[in-house]
Structures are given as structure tokens and as C-alpha cells.
Design a protein around this motif. Structure first.
Motif, PDB file in Angstrom:
ATOM      1  N   GLY A  93      -1.149 -48.752  30.384  1.00  7.57           N
ATOM      2  CA  GLY A  93      -1.678 -49.913  31.077  1.00  7.57           C
ATOM      3  C   GLY A  93      -0.629 -50.516  31.996  1.00  7.57           C
ATOM      4  N   GLY A  94      -1.077 -51.409  32.882  1.00  7.42           N
ATOM      5  CA  GLY A  94      -0.140 -52.042  33.791  1.00  7.42           C
ATOM      6  C   GLY A  94      -0.782 -52.360  35.131  1.00  7.42           C
ATOM      7  N   ILE A  95       0.049 -52.562  36.142  1.00 16.23           N
ATOM      8  CA  ILE A  95      -0.414 -53.042  37.445  1.00 16.23           C
ATOM      9  C   ILE A  95      -0.068 -52.017  38.522  1.00 16.23           C
ATOM     10  N   VAL A  96      -1.061 -51.706  39.345  1.00 16.37           N
ATOM     11  CA  VAL A  96      -0.840 -50.912  40.552  1.00 16.37           C
ATOM     12  C   VAL A  96      -1.028 -51.827  41.752  1.00 16.37           C
ATOM     13  N   GLU A  97      -0.026 -51.853  42.639  1.00 18.05           N
ATOM     14  CA  GLU A  97      -0.068 -52.731  43.801  1.00 18.05           C
ATOM     15  C   GLU A  97      -0.404 -51.927  45.057  1.00 18.05           C
TER      16      GLU A  97
ATOM     17  N   LEU B  48      -9.007 -46.100  32.684  1.00 14.21           N
ATOM     18  CA  LEU B  48      -8.153 -47.171  33.209  1.00 14.21           C
ATOM     19  C   LEU B  48      -8.273 -48.469  32.422  1.00 14.21           C
ATOM     20  N   SER B  49      -8.434 -48.396  31.134  1.00 14.34           N
ATOM     21  CA  SER B  49      -8.425 -49.608  30.319  1.00 14.34           C
ATOM     22  C   SER B  49      -7.065 -50.291  30.433  1.00 14.34           C
ATOM     23  N   ASN B  50      -7.099 -51.632  30.502  1.00 14.37           N
ATOM     24  CA  ASN B  50      -5.886 -52.451  30.577  1.00 14.37           C
ATOM     25  C   ASN B  50      -5.063 -52.191  31.844  1.00 14.37           C
ATOM     26  N   VAL B  51      -5.746 -51.813  32.918  1.00 14.16           N
ATOM     27  CA  VAL B  51      -5.099 -51.562  34.201  1.00 14.16           C
ATOM     28  C   VAL B  51      -5.587 -52.586  35.215  1.00 14.16           C
ATOM     29  N   THR B  52      -4.681 -53.060  36.072  1.00 17.88           N
ATOM     30  CA  THR B  52      -5.010 -53.953  37.180  1.00 17.88           C
ATOM     31  C   THR B  52      -4.625 -53.287  38.490  1.00 17.88           C
ATOM     32  N   VAL B  53      -5.551 -53.292  39.442  1.00 19.83           N
ATOM     33  CA  VAL B  53      -5.268 -52.850  40.805  1.00 19.83           C
ATOM     34  C   VAL B  53      -5.325 -54.095  41.685  1.00 19.83           C
ATOM     35  N   VAL B  54      -4.206 -54.416  42.335  1.00 19.49           N
ATOM     36  CA  VAL B  54      -4.113 -55.683  43.037  1.00 19.49           C
ATOM     37  C   VAL B  54      -3.588 -55.468  44.454  1.00 19.49           C
ATOM     38  N   GLY B  55      -4.212 -56.152  45.408  1.00 17.25           N
ATOM     39  CA  GLY B  55      -3.726 -56.146  46.776  1.00 17.25           C
ATOM     40  C   GLY B  55      -2.930 -57.388  47.085  1.00 17.25           C
ATOM     41  N   ALA B  56      -2.620 -57.585  48.349  1.00 20.12           N
ATOM     42  CA  ALA B  56      -1.844 -58.751  48.778  1.00 20.12           C
ATOM     43  C   ALA B  56      -2.736 -59.923  49.155  1.00 20.12           C
TER      44      ALA B  56
END
Length: 454
Positions: free
Chosen positions: A34-38, A54-62
């Protein structure tokens, strides 16, 4: 984890690079722990990310308009995420102008997951979908998902192959849409289709230009699901054929919401259960159904409760017991603390609710009407009729108590029914009127009559 770490995997395509392999590589790197993809500021062309790991995964933009995803001309949604827990997608814009089908985001069989601050533009036939099952089917059901502060512009298609810009369906449970906006899209803007306990909070649907022939907020569900509740709170619809539509076995509640320049404010279409409407305002609605005998700004085929409803600038009547021969019920329709500026039709041929109760209602320059309501009871209490009257053709019973009729230029009761004791006035005040009744023989008790007109 930033997708720039995998820049060497990008693929040269016409007009730029395909970053789909970069994003998939970043997701592979963290999918187990798990974790963050930027996805950083800038424009990135992506085809379709199709994952179920993709449990416990964050996909984050700006942020919206800062991170700009440009969908490549391939099948599939930009993000098709299935059967995961605690997945988050946020802070980006997705432009689907090049897509030949599908659109922005599809969550299938997801649980406790989120789409936040995502903008989807120019999708072909879907934009943001919360589906009860994964796209390939399965027994896992979605629940507790949220779509917050998202916006959809310009979706190009709807049925037979498409879906609403925002939709929860296929058995998805407890989906929340909050602070979302739809602008100039084809089809119903928001839909709850067999999605019990869906909630729409502070959502808007706006159609510029020619009025949309669709519904802003639609709900349906013919499946036998106990407690199939759908709630709209503080929602806004402008320039749609219907602002809110409730069908089949949905138990709908509309709170503190508004319809502007819509043909119909609320439609109960073959609704099996009571619809509750509180604190609703309808402005300048009804255009196109002015002379229609079977439609109204508010229109139901079954019972409803209206509290604190206000209509202003209306150009058509209300039809609280709509004229579908398929349904009639003795469950009462309650109309309380409302104000109407156009006619209130309470029955047409005994269809819809056969027990209409008005309490603390104000009617201004209008009328309560019914037609061949031989099995319908009308009860009126603590109401004000300002230059307004009651008119109809046969009814089982009229009971009017503690009400005020004033400044009327016509007869207060104009009923084509010469039978005695079918209309009763009790503790009412009549001030400034031509006559109490024509073709009716009302019974009166403790009433006050002043300023009778010639």
C-alpha cells in the motif's frame, strides 16, 4: 512514489508519450504494502489502467487542471479499479475527448473507497461509475464508497450504451456523492439504479442552452430490496425536463433542494412507496405542460408527503395524485406548510392517492381541483385561500376546517355535485367573496362571513 521514476517506460505515440506503463509500474511497486502514487503537475497521456490489486493505495495528482490526464484513443476507462478496499483517486483532471467509448473512472465491487477532487471532461458515455460488482462480475458487493467534490463536463452520449455522468448501480450499497457538479452532459445527470442507501448531498446539475430532455437526479430499482432508500439533500437542478425523478421501489427523500426552469420539479413515476419532500423550492417550472391534463410540476402516482414546499413563477399546475391507471392507494398524501402559485390537482378519476390532507397551506390566485374523484377524500385544515377556490366534479368528501378564504372574485366552492353533506365547512372565515358555493350544498358550522361581493 512518483510516476516520473519510471519515465524510461513511457512509449512514444502520436503527439507525445503514453504514460500508462509508467503508472502501472509505480502501482506494481506499492500494491502489496500500500501507499501513494503521485502524478505531478503537467499533462500525461494514459490509455486504461485496469487493476484489482490496489487495496490501501492512493493515486494523487497536483490538483484539478494542474495534473491533466489525456485519455488515449483506446477502449476502457482511464481508471477501472475493481474489488479493492480503501483505494483513493484524487486531485486531477481527466480529458476524454479522444476516447471512442467509456470515459473516466469505473469502481466495481469496491469498498470504503474514494474519488475526490477529480474532474472528468468530454467522456463518450460514462464518466464516474460506482458499480455493485467488478466489471467482470463476481459475488463481492460494493459498499461505503464516496465521490466528493468532483465535476463532469460535456459527456457526449447516454443510453442505450451509456450511463449517467455520476451513477451508483448494480447493488452498490451506501454510496455518497457530495459537492459534485454536472454541466452540459447528455442523459440523466445523477442516477441511483438499484443502489440502496445512496445519498446525494450539495450536488448540482446545470444544463445551459436548450432544456435537457432528461432528469437531473433520477432513481429506480425494481428489485425486491428491503429499505431501498435514496436521499437528496441541498441539491440543485436547472433547465432539465425533470429535476428529480423517483421510480419503482425506491423510497425517496428530498431535503432542502431546488428546481429552476425545469419542466417538472419532482416526478413520482410508478413509485410504489411514499416520497418525502421537505423544504423544496421550485422556480419558473412547468413550461411545456401548461395544458397537459395528466402532468404537473409536482406529480406522483402514489402517496407523498410535502412539507415546506414553495412554488414561484410557475407556468403549469401541480398534480399530487397523478393520472396513471396502474396505481391508486388509500395511503394519504400529506401537504403541509406549503405555498403554491398555480392550481393543485388532487385527483383525476380516483388515480393516485385517494386521501389528500392539506394543512397550513397557502394558495395565491389559484385553485384546488379534482375530477371524478368519487372515492377520494379531501381534508383541508388551517389553510389560506387568497383569491383562490375549490373546484371539481364529484368527490367522496370535502372537509374544510379552520381556514381563511379572502379576496376572492369567484365562488369559493364550484362543484358539479348537487349531493348534500359532501362538503363541510367548520370554523372558517370568509372575507371578500362572491358566493360560497355553486352547484353544491355545503354544511357549515361556526363560520364567519364578511364583505360579500355583488
Amino acid at each position: 512514489m512518483n510516476i516520473r521514476k519510471f519515465d524510461k517506460l513511457k512509449v512514444k505515440v502520436e503527439g507525445g508519450y503514453d504514460y500508462t506503463p509508467c503508472l502501472n509500474a509505480a502501482l506494481d511497486e506499492i500494491r502489496i504494502r500500500g501507499g501513494i502514487v503521485e502524478i505531478p503537475k503537467g499533462e500525461f497521456s494514459i490509455g486504461s489502467i485496469n487493476r484489482n490489486d490496489l487495496s490501501n493505495v492512493t493515486v494523487v495528482g497536483a490538483g484539478k487542471r494542474k495534473t491533466r490526464i489525456k485519455k488515449l484513443k483506446v477502449r476502457g476507462h482511464v481508471f477501472t479499479i475493481n474489488d479493492c478496499d480503501n483505494f483513493v483517486l484524487k486531485d486531477m483532471s481527466i480529458d476524454c475527448a479522444n476516447t471512442v467509448f467509456e470515459g473516466g473512472v469505473w469502481y466495481g465491487g469496491m469498498r470504503n473507497s474514494l474519488v475526490k477532487n477529480v474532474e472528468v471532461m468530454n467522456s463518450d458515455n460514462t464518466s464516474i461509475v460506482i458499480a455493485g460488482e467488478g466489471i467482470s462480475g463476481g459475488s463481492r458487493k460494493a459498499y461505503n464508497n464516496q465521490v466528493i467534490n468532483c465535476k463532469v463536463y460535456g459527456q457526449r452520449r447516454y443510453h442505450p450504451t451509456g450511463k449517467s455522468p455520476f451513477i451508483a448501480g448494480d447493488g452498490a450499497l451506501r454510496t455518497i456523492f457530495k459537492g459534485c457538479v454536472v454541466v452540459d452532459c447528455k442523459g440523466d445527470a445523477y442516477d441511483s439504479d438499484n443502489a440502496p442507501f445512496s445519498k446525494f448531498i450539495n450536488c448540482k446539475a446545470i444544463n445551459n442552452g436548450e432544456r435537457s430532455s432528461f432528469c437531473a437526479f433520477w432513481s429506480e430499482g425494481e428489485q425486491e430490496v428491503q429499505n431501498h432508500y435514496v436521499t437528496w439533500e441541498n441539491c440543485y437542478a436547472e433547465n432539465y425536463s425533470s429535476a428529480f425523478g423517483i421510480s419503482e421501489k425506491v423510497k425517496g427523500t428530498i431535503l432542502s433542494s431546488k428546481a429552476v426552469n425545469c419542466q417538472k420539479a419532482v416526478s413520482g413515476l410508478n413509485n410504489k412507496y411514499r416520497i418525502l419532500i421537505k423544504g423544496f423550492k421550485a422556480y419558473e417550472c412547468g413550461e411545456g405542460i401548461e395544458v397537459n391534463e395528466t402532468q404537473g410540476i409536482f406529480s406522483f402516482t402514489n402517496c407523498a408527503t410535502l412539507e415546506g414546499v414553495i412554488t414561484q413563477g410557475s407556468v403549469a399546475k401541480n398534480a399530487f395524485s397523478n393520472y396513471s391507471l396502474k396505481f391508486n392507494t388509500y395511503h394519504p398524501t400529506y401537504i403541509e406548510s406549503c405555498e403554491f402559485d398555480k392550481q393543485v390537482y388532487i385527483s383525476y378519476g380516483d388515480t393516485g392517492s385517494r386521501n389528500i390532507i392539506l394543512k397550513d397551506v397557502t394558495l395565491i390566485n389559484t385553485a384546488i381541483r379534482y375530477y371524478h374523484a368519487n372515492n377520494t377524500r379531501l381534508s383541508i385544515e388551517n389553510c389560506q385561500f387568497i383569491n383562490s377556490f375549490i373546484s371539481g366534479n364529484y368527490i367522496k368528501r370535502n372537509i374544510i376546517k379552520n381556514s381563511i378564504f379572502k379576496d376572492s372574485t369567484s365562488s369559493l366552492i364550484a362543484i358539479s355535485d348537487g349531493r348534500e353533506n359532501h362538503t363541510t365547512f367548520e370554523n372558517c372565515e370568509f372575507n371578500g367573496f362572491k358566493s360560497v358555493a355553486i352547484n353544491a350544498k355545503p354544511v357549515g358550522r361556526n363560520n364567519k362571513y364578511t364583505n360579500i361581493r355583488d
